[in-house]
Design a protein around this motif. Structure first.
Motif, PDB file in Angstrom:
ATOM      1  N   UNK A 127       9.148  49.591  46.307  1.00  0.00           N
ATOM      2  CA  UNK A 127       9.786  49.334  45.047  1.00  0.00           C
ATOM      3  C   UNK A 127       9.313  48.029  44.449  1.00  0.00           C
ATOM      4  N   UNK A 128       9.569  47.882  43.184  1.00  0.00           N
ATOM      5  CA  UNK A 128       9.137  46.699  42.455  1.00  0.00           C
ATOM      6  C   UNK A 128      10.181  46.347  41.414  1.00  0.00           C
ATOM      7  N   UNK A 129      10.360  45.055  41.146  1.00  0.00           N
ATOM      8  CA  UNK A 129      11.232  44.590  40.073  1.00  0.00           C
ATOM      9  C   UNK A 129      10.614  43.351  39.455  1.00  0.00           C
ATOM     10  N   UNK A 130      10.714  43.255  38.127  1.00  0.00           N
ATOM     11  CA  UNK A 130      10.184  42.098  37.406  1.00  0.00           C
ATOM     12  C   UNK A 130      11.286  41.079  37.176  1.00  0.00           C
ATOM     13  N   UNK A 131      10.894  39.819  37.017  1.00  0.00           N
ATOM     14  CA  UNK A 131      11.838  38.760  36.678  1.00  0.00           C
ATOM     15  C   UNK A 131      12.184  38.866  35.192  1.00  0.00           C
ATOM     16  N   UNK A 132      13.331  38.327  34.765  1.00  0.00           N
ATOM     17  CA  UNK A 132      13.699  38.382  33.342  1.00  0.00           C
ATOM     18  C   UNK A 132      12.661  37.734  32.421  1.00  0.00           C
ATOM     19  N   UNK A 133      11.931  36.734  32.920  1.00  0.00           N
ATOM     20  CA  UNK A 133      10.922  36.060  32.103  1.00  0.00           C
ATOM     21  C   UNK A 133       9.645  36.882  31.968  1.00  0.00           C
ATOM     22  N   UNK A 134       9.518  37.921  32.795  1.00  0.00           N
ATOM     23  CA  UNK A 134       8.285  38.722  32.897  1.00  0.00           C
ATOM     24  C   UNK A 134       7.104  37.891  33.385  1.00  0.00           C
ATOM     25  N   UNK A 135       7.374  36.763  34.048  1.00  0.00           N
ATOM     26  CA  UNK A 135       6.323  35.921  34.613  1.00  0.00           C
ATOM     27  C   UNK A 135       6.264  36.016  36.131  1.00  0.00           C
ATOM     28  N   UNK A 136       6.851  37.047  36.666  1.00  0.00           N
ATOM     29  CA  UNK A 136       6.817  37.245  38.102  1.00  0.00           C
ATOM     30  C   UNK A 136       7.433  38.563  38.480  1.00  0.00           C
ATOM     31  N   UNK A 137       7.273  38.931  39.744  1.00  0.00           N
ATOM     32  CA  UNK A 137       7.847  40.179  40.233  1.00  0.00           C
ATOM     33  C   UNK A 137       7.970  40.140  41.744  1.00  0.00           C
ATOM     34  N   UNK A 138       8.785  41.063  42.232  1.00  0.00           N
ATOM     35  CA  UNK A 138       8.968  41.259  43.660  1.00  0.00           C
ATOM     36  C   UNK A 138       8.456  42.634  44.029  1.00  0.00           C
ATOM     37  N   UNK A 139       7.914  42.753  45.212  1.00  0.00           N
ATOM     38  CA  UNK A 139       7.577  44.041  45.813  1.00  0.00           C
ATOM     39  C   UNK A 139       8.384  44.145  47.098  1.00  0.00           C
ATOM     40  N   UNK A 140       8.918  45.335  47.364  1.00  0.00           N
ATOM     41  CA  UNK A 140       9.671  45.531  48.599  1.00  0.00           C
ATOM     42  C   UNK A 140       9.037  46.683  49.372  1.00  0.00           C
ATOM     43  N   UNK A 141       8.896  46.493  50.673  1.00  0.00           N
ATOM     44  CA  UNK A 141       8.350  47.516  51.562  1.00  0.00           C
ATOM     45  C   UNK A 141       9.483  48.395  52.082  1.00  0.00           C
TER      46      UNK A 141
END
Length: 198
Positions: free
Chosen positions: A1-15
């Motif tokens: 899965x993936x989620x972006x930060x509110x600023x759209x200047x970063x993101x997380x990936x989860x395994x």
């Protein structure tokens, strides 16, 4: 899965084990990487502030980190089909879980507005998105079929009648509430309503 930060200047990936990878301005708030999970992680979503996130497992188990609060789960229920995704409410005070048959589970301030749980689907549901106005949500199937629920989520089109090279994996709404994008397994993007192609 993936989620972006509110600023759209970063993101997380989860395994699938809940290990988290942070990029850009996405801060690490915790993971389940060291925990023995009953079922694999199938999705994640960020809290509205970006200072937390939720993981969801295929049994609907919820893991909350940072300022993301726990409002309930389906971890102890016998599900007809596995959970495939989740989406928070605009307030961050609730979330929805969606199963592959389109069954919807609402927690916190998330209001149930309908589901495809009783409909025979051509293809399984693979994701959902909550309308930015909070008054509805969309479900998307692997063939790009779209199901809109509530008076805040309008139908803008689908790929249900197209022959896709790869299946659809997810849906994201525009901030205006007047469109959405799909992403396919090969990275193909489909735009509907006021969603622009880049």
């Amino acid at each position: 899965g993936m989620a972006a930060t509110p600023s759209n200047n970063g993101y997380w990936l989860v395994a699938s084990d809940g290990g988290i990878f942070s990029y850009g301005d996405a801060a690490f708030h915790g993971s389940t990487g060291a925990i023995k999970l009953a079922q694999p992680i199938v999705g994640m979503t960020a809290s509205p502030s970006g200072k937390g996130y939720w993981f969801v497992a295929s049994d609907g188990g919820i893991f909350a980190f940072g300022d993301a609060k726990f409002f309930g789960s389906t971890g102890a229920m016998k599900l007809n089909k596995p959970i495939v995704g989740m989406a928070p409410t605009p307030t961050g005070q609730g979330y929805y879980l969606v199963a592959s048959d389109g069954g919807i589970f609402s927690f916190g301030d998330a209001r149930f507005r309908g589901s495809t749980g009783a409909i025979k689907l051509n293809k399984p549901i693979v994701g959902m998105a909550v309308a930015p106005n909070g008054r509805g949500y969309w479900l998307v199937a692997s063939d790009g079929g779209v199901f809109a629920f509530g008076n805040g989520a309008r139908f803008f089109g689908s790929t249900g009648d197209l022959r896709l090279v790869q299946p659809i994996l997810g849906i994201a709404p525009t901030n205006s509430n007047d469109g959405y994008w799909f992403v396919a397994a090969d990275g193909g993007i489909f735009s509907f309503g006021d969603a622009r192609s880049f």
